[in-house]
Enzyme design. Structure first.
Site, PDB file in Angstrom:
ATOM      1  N   LYS A  84       0.815  -1.219   0.000  1.00  0.00           N
ATOM      2  CA  LYS A  84       0.000   0.000   0.000  1.00  0.00           C
ATOM      3  C   LYS A  84       0.855   1.279   0.000  1.00  0.00           C
ATOM      4  O   LYS A  84       0.469   2.299  -0.568  1.00  0.00           O
ATOM      5  CB  LYS A  84      -0.922   0.022   1.220  1.00  0.00           C
ATOM      6  CG  LYS A  84      -1.917  -1.133   1.297  1.00  0.00           C
ATOM      7  CD  LYS A  84      -3.182  -0.798   0.575  1.00  0.00           C
ATOM      8  CE  LYS A  84      -4.349  -1.747   0.735  1.00  0.00           C
ATOM      9  NZ  LYS A  84      -4.134  -3.152   0.908  1.00  0.00           N
ATOM     10  N   GLU A 106     -10.423   6.386   2.115  1.00  0.00           N
ATOM     11  CA  GLU A 106     -11.275   5.331   2.649  1.00  0.00           C
ATOM     12  C   GLU A 106     -10.386   4.218   3.173  1.00  0.00           C
ATOM     13  O   GLU A 106      -9.219   4.120   2.786  1.00  0.00           O
ATOM     14  CB  GLU A 106     -12.158   4.769   1.528  1.00  0.00           C
ATOM     15  CG  GLU A 106     -11.514   3.663   0.665  1.00  0.00           C
ATOM     16  CD  GLU A 106     -10.341   4.117  -0.203  1.00  0.00           C
ATOM     17  OE1 GLU A 106     -10.106   5.341  -0.307  1.00  0.00           O
ATOM     18  OE2 GLU A 106      -9.637   3.253  -0.764  1.00  0.00           O
ATOM     19  N   SER A 376       2.081  -9.732  -0.990  1.00  0.00           N
ATOM     20  CA  SER A 376       1.659  -8.327  -0.892  1.00  0.00           C
ATOM     21  C   SER A 376       1.789  -7.739   0.503  1.00  0.00           C
ATOM     22  O   SER A 376       1.926  -6.528   0.657  1.00  0.00           O
ATOM     23  CB  SER A 376       0.218  -8.177  -1.386  1.00  0.00           C
ATOM     24  OG  SER A 376      -0.641  -9.086  -0.724  1.00  0.00           O
TER      25      SER A 376
HETATM   26  C1  LIG Z   1      -5.143  -4.217   0.668  1.00  0.00           C
HETATM   27  C2  LIG Z   1      -4.401  -5.470   0.478  1.00  0.00           C
HETATM   28  C3  LIG Z   1      -4.653  -6.327  -0.618  1.00  0.00           C
HETATM   29  C4  LIG Z   1      -5.759  -6.109  -1.603  1.00  0.00           C
HETATM   30  O1  LIG Z   1      -5.706  -4.942  -2.338  1.00  0.00           O
HETATM   31  P1  LIG Z   1      -5.253  -4.890  -3.853  1.00  0.00           P
HETATM   32  O2  LIG Z   1      -5.589  -3.523  -4.262  1.00  0.00           O
HETATM   33  O3  LIG Z   1      -6.039  -5.935  -4.604  1.00  0.00           O
HETATM   34  O4  LIG Z   1      -3.814  -5.172  -3.896  1.00  0.00           O
HETATM   35  C5  LIG Z   1      -3.838  -7.433  -0.773  1.00  0.00           C
HETATM   36  N1  LIG Z   1      -2.860  -7.723   0.108  1.00  0.00           N
HETATM   37  C6  LIG Z   1      -2.623  -6.940   1.178  1.00  0.00           C
HETATM   38  C7  LIG Z   1      -1.528  -7.329   2.114  1.00  0.00           C
HETATM   39  C8  LIG Z   1      -3.372  -5.792   1.404  1.00  0.00           C
HETATM   40  O5  LIG Z   1      -3.122  -5.026   2.472  1.00  0.00           O
END
Ligand SMILES: *Cc1c(COP(=O)(O)O)cnc(C)c1O
Length: 393
Positions: A84, A106, A376
């Site tokens: 993020k 948001e 992620s």
């Molecule tokens: C917010 C989040 C996601 C999902 O959001 P995307 O916009 O699809 O990337 C995926 N993994 C983590 C660790 C997140 O915090």
């Protein structure tokens, strides 16, 4: 392609009052982002504040079992624990260059909220976070983090009091405060220019994957796999491959959250199960009933609980450049446990869906190939949910 569209998807389906701030943002994207000053300052922040570049970790134990080499792109090591931060630093810096004094955003699970607050604090901007009242209760530790970082957290009690309602409220607040404030949107969705802006800011993930694989292996990866909520970490990992002819042989696989069902029998997943419709200013694939009412999504990972998916993913699904699979809660929890035990890494439950797809379907990857999973985020935030589902804790 028509500006702001990806095939038939995307666009700017918003009330007239939102057009001026969106125009102003579009102009800033064209005139500020390409400048040397902005690029250098963002690059410096990404390196010295956020912790880029993130490494590619080779999973030796799992690779031996799978018969191909599994690599993890370690976005979990980034400041505040997920990808993020690539996006929030970019948008907050843009706000500053635009002469704004504050941002609003948001948040659902609170990850985007925390990343926005951290970037805003670093850059000296005021910060207001709109969060569904239900989520404020469910995600108390992230609410505390946001307040510590100096933000005002505004609980939204309309609709289902969750993410989609928080976005509607944040868009309304932006109309009122547009002179001083930029809306820092959390994923590669929403009205144009957000899908393009967020994708460009997250593409650092895919660029780094490419460069490091070339450096270490002398080749591109054979496949890149990422989880898809709104779609930002996945599009950031995919775009540098999808937009490059020389990468045409690299398979790209997005993994949606299938929810509480049995494997192969899922109840969520907008690309696999949804139909085209308008939500939050864009035409995308949505979970909706026959009257066009949004069906809530259900996943063990709050970050994947978004009823739609960004327009560029809808387009790549349609033209077949990216395959979209599904992992259900149970598969994600198994993958979560496996990564902890085999590789010493506690992944976010969202990222565990991408990993689950690879672990559940090893036959879909060629022996000896190099498969990159975008990790992620990290799983520290998920301990309460994990405790509910795994009886070892
Ligand atoms: C917010 C989040 C996601 C999902 O959001 P995307 O916009 O699809 O990337 C995926 N993994 C983590 C660790 C997140 O915090």
């Amino acid at each position: 392609m028509k500006k702001g569209y990806f095939g038939e998807f995307g666009g700017q389906f918003v009330p007239e009052l939102l057009i001026p701030p969106l125009r102003e943002l579009e102009k800033a994207c064209e005139e500020i982002i390409p400048t040397k000053e902005y690029q250098e300052e963002l690059d410096d922040l990404l390196r010295t504040f956020a912790g880029r570049p993130t490494p590619l970790t080779r999973c030796d134990a799992l690779s031996k079992k799978l018969g191909f080499t599994l690599w993890l792109k370690r976005e979990d090591l980034l400041h505040t624990g997920a990808h993020k931060m690539n996006n929030t630093l970019g948008q907050c810096l843009l706000a500053k260059y635009m002469g704004k004094t504050a941002v609003l955003a948001e948040t659902g699970a609170g990850q985007h909220g925390v990343a926005t607050c951290a970037a805003a604090a670093k850059l000296g901007l005021g910060c207001t976070i709109y969060m569904g009242a239900t989520d404020v209760e469910r995600q108390a530790p992230n609410v505390s983090r946001m307040k510590l970082l100096g933000a005002t957290v505004f609980p939204v009690s309309s609709g289902t009091s969750t993410l989609k309602d928080a976005i509607n409220e944040a868009l309304r607040a932006w109309i009122v405060n547009q002179d001083t404030t930029l809306y820092c949107f959390g994923t590669a969705a929403g009205p144009h220019p957000y899908p393009t802006l967020v994708r460009n800011l997250q593409s650092v993930i895919g660029e780094e994957i490419k460069a490091e694989m070339l450096k270490r292996m002398g080749k591109l990866p054979d496949a890149v796999v990422a989880c898809v909520g709104g779609g930002s970490n996945a599009i950031g990992a995919f775009y540098p491959f999808a937009s490059d002819e020389k990468s045409a042989s690299v398979r790209l696989i997005g993994v949606e959250a299938g929810g509480t069902g049995e494997p192969g029998c899922y109840n969520s997943a907008p690309i696999n199960l949804g139909s085209p419709g308008v939500l939050h200013g864009e035409l995308v694939m949505l979970l909706q009933n026959r009257d066009g009412q949004i069906e809530p999504s259900h996943s063990v990972s709050a970050g994947l609980d978004y009823p739609g998916v960004g327009p560029e993913h809808c387009y790549y699904a349609k033209i077949g450049r990216v395959d979209y699979g599904v992992a259900v809660d149970r598969e994600a929890l198994n993958a979560f446990r496996t990564l902890c035990l085999e590789e010493g890494i506690i992944p976010a439950l969202e990222s565990s869906h991408a990993l689950a797809y690879v672990l559940e379907h090893p036959d879909r990857f060629a022996k000896g190939s190099d498969v990159v999973v975008n990790l992620s985020g990290r799983g520290d935030k998920d301990m309460d949910i994990i405790r509910e589902h795994l009886d070892i804790l």
